[in-house]
Write a protein that holds these residues in place. Structure first.
Motif, PDB file in Angstrom:
ATOM      1  N   GLN A 167       0.864  -1.191   0.000  1.00  0.00           N
ATOM      2  CA  GLN A 167       0.000   0.000   0.000  1.00  0.00           C
ATOM      3  C   GLN A 167       0.892   1.230   0.000  1.00  0.00           C
ATOM      4  OE1 GLN A 167      -3.130   0.028   2.933  1.00  0.00           O
ATOM      5  NE2 GLN A 167      -3.410  -2.186   2.850  1.00  0.00           N
ATOM      6  N   ARG A 168       1.077   1.809  -1.192  1.00  0.00           N
ATOM      7  CA  ARG A 168       1.851   3.036  -1.312  1.00  0.00           C
ATOM      8  C   ARG A 168       1.002   4.231  -0.886  1.00  0.00           C
ATOM      9  NH1 ARG A 168       3.202   0.511  -6.493  1.00  0.00           N
ATOM     10  NH2 ARG A 168       5.342  -0.299  -6.446  1.00  0.00           N
TER      11      ARG A 168
ATOM     12  N   GLU B 153      -2.278   5.612  -2.828  1.00  0.00           N
ATOM     13  CA  GLU B 153      -2.601   4.584  -3.812  1.00  0.00           C
ATOM     14  C   GLU B 153      -3.355   3.456  -3.131  1.00  0.00           C
ATOM     15  OE1 GLU B 153       0.649   3.123  -6.056  1.00  0.00           O
ATOM     16  OE2 GLU B 153       1.349   5.109  -6.717  1.00  0.00           O
ATOM     17  N   GLY B 154      -4.053   2.675  -3.916  1.00  0.00           N
ATOM     18  CA  GLY B 154      -4.782   1.540  -3.389  1.00  0.00           C
ATOM     19  C   GLY B 154      -3.877   0.364  -3.113  1.00  0.00           C
ATOM     20  N   PRO B 155      -4.400  -0.654  -2.428  1.00  0.00           N
ATOM     21  CA  PRO B 155      -3.590  -1.838  -2.130  1.00  0.00           C
ATOM     22  C   PRO B 155      -3.242  -2.601  -3.401  1.00  0.00           C
ATOM     23  CG  PRO B 155      -5.871  -2.205  -1.489  1.00  0.00           C
ATOM     24  CD  PRO B 155      -5.774  -0.766  -1.873  1.00  0.00           C
TER      25      PRO B 155
ATOM     26  N   SER C 231       5.174   3.882   2.950  1.00  0.00           N
ATOM     27  CA  SER C 231       4.298   2.812   2.472  1.00  0.00           C
ATOM     28  C   SER C 231       4.111   1.758   3.557  1.00  0.00           C
ATOM     29  CB  SER C 231       4.870   2.165   1.213  1.00  0.00           C
ATOM     30  OG  SER C 231       5.047   3.122   0.188  1.00  0.00           O
TER      31      SER C 231
ATOM     32  N   ASP D  28       1.707  -5.310   3.941  1.00  0.00           N
ATOM     33  CA  ASP D  28       0.989  -6.318   4.719  1.00  0.00           C
ATOM     34  C   ASP D  28       1.576  -7.689   4.417  1.00  0.00           C
ATOM     35  OD1 ASP D  28      -0.590  -4.249   5.581  1.00  0.00           O
ATOM     36  OD2 ASP D  28      -2.274  -4.719   4.253  1.00  0.00           O
TER      37      ASP D  28
ATOM     38  N   TYR E 159       1.987  -6.505   9.496  1.00  0.00           N
ATOM     39  CA  TYR E 159       2.405  -5.514   8.504  1.00  0.00           C
ATOM     40  C   TYR E 159       3.556  -4.702   9.078  1.00  0.00           C
ATOM     41  CZ  TYR E 159      -0.104  -1.953  11.208  1.00  0.00           C
ATOM     42  OH  TYR E 159      -0.536  -1.121  12.214  1.00  0.00           O
TER      43      TYR E 159
END
Length: 205
Positions: free
Chosen positions: A172-173, A176-178, A193, A196, A201
């Motif tokens: 997950q940046r 941005e989305g996963p 970032s 996970d 995580y």
């Protein structure tokens, strides 16, 4: 008993009184193999040795040269690999990158890393692999694989690669989305970032 005149056996059993062999015939009669054709190739004879015209003159004796008369430059002297490395290093030792990163895990642990490494419950390199760090995670649920994730650096940027783990890895940046990581593929991870790894995580700082 043998005959005194001809020496033959007088107690031999005639062929007609022989008992039949109770065992069956276990030998298979095969057809004779055809004769193979042999091709002979003539081999040229070795040439005769050259005749000597006269006696061979002896080789001139080598003139000893004093060691001090032949200067040897310092750069021409080979230096062993172990002596060319700084103290404490070896040819197979990993070369740490100058950039350092901080991994802040969900378990409350914080690890400073550089170079390359493995993350998992019991990370174990494969034969021939050398890493700078082996980061072990305490996961009571055992959702994290033994060697779950691999990380390293390229040009001062941090990257991760899933090691074909059981539950996979998700990147997950920021903003941005996963993104689910494909096993064996490297993904650049900018600072801030979150990665996970199964139920756990870490955040890259």
């Amino acid at each position: 008993m043998f005959c005194g005149e001809c020496g033959s056996s007088t107690s031999a059993t005639p062929l007609t009184r022989r008992r039949p062999d109770p065992r069956g015939r276990d030998t298979t009669i095969i057809q004779p193999l055809p004769r193979s054709t042999v091709i002979s190739v003539p081999v040229p004879a070795a040439p005769p040795p050259a005749e000597r015209i006269g006696p061979v003159p002896p080789a001139p004796a080598a003139v000893p040269v004093p060691v001090s008369a032949v200067p040897v430059p310092v750069s021409a002297v080979p230096v062993p690999v172990s002596e060319a490395l700084p103290p404490g290093d070896s040819p197979n030792a990993p070369r740490p990158d100058g950039v350092r990163f901080v991994l802040q895990f969900s378990t409350g642990e914080t690890v400073n890393v550089h170079g390359s490494g493995l993350i998992g419950r019991r990370p174990l390199p494969q034969p021939g692999e050398v890493f700078d760090h082996l980061v072990q995670i305490q996961d009571s649920g055992m959702s994290v694989s033994k060697s779950h994730l691999e990380f390293g650096q390229h040009g001062g940027q941090f990257w991760v690669s899933d090691r074909f783990s059981g539950n996979g890895s998700v990147l997950q940046r920021p903003s941005e989305g996963p993104l689910r990581c494909e096993p064996g593929r490297r993904y650049l991870v900018p600072r801030g970032s979150r990665v996970d790894i199964a139920d756990q995580y870490f955040v890259l700082a």
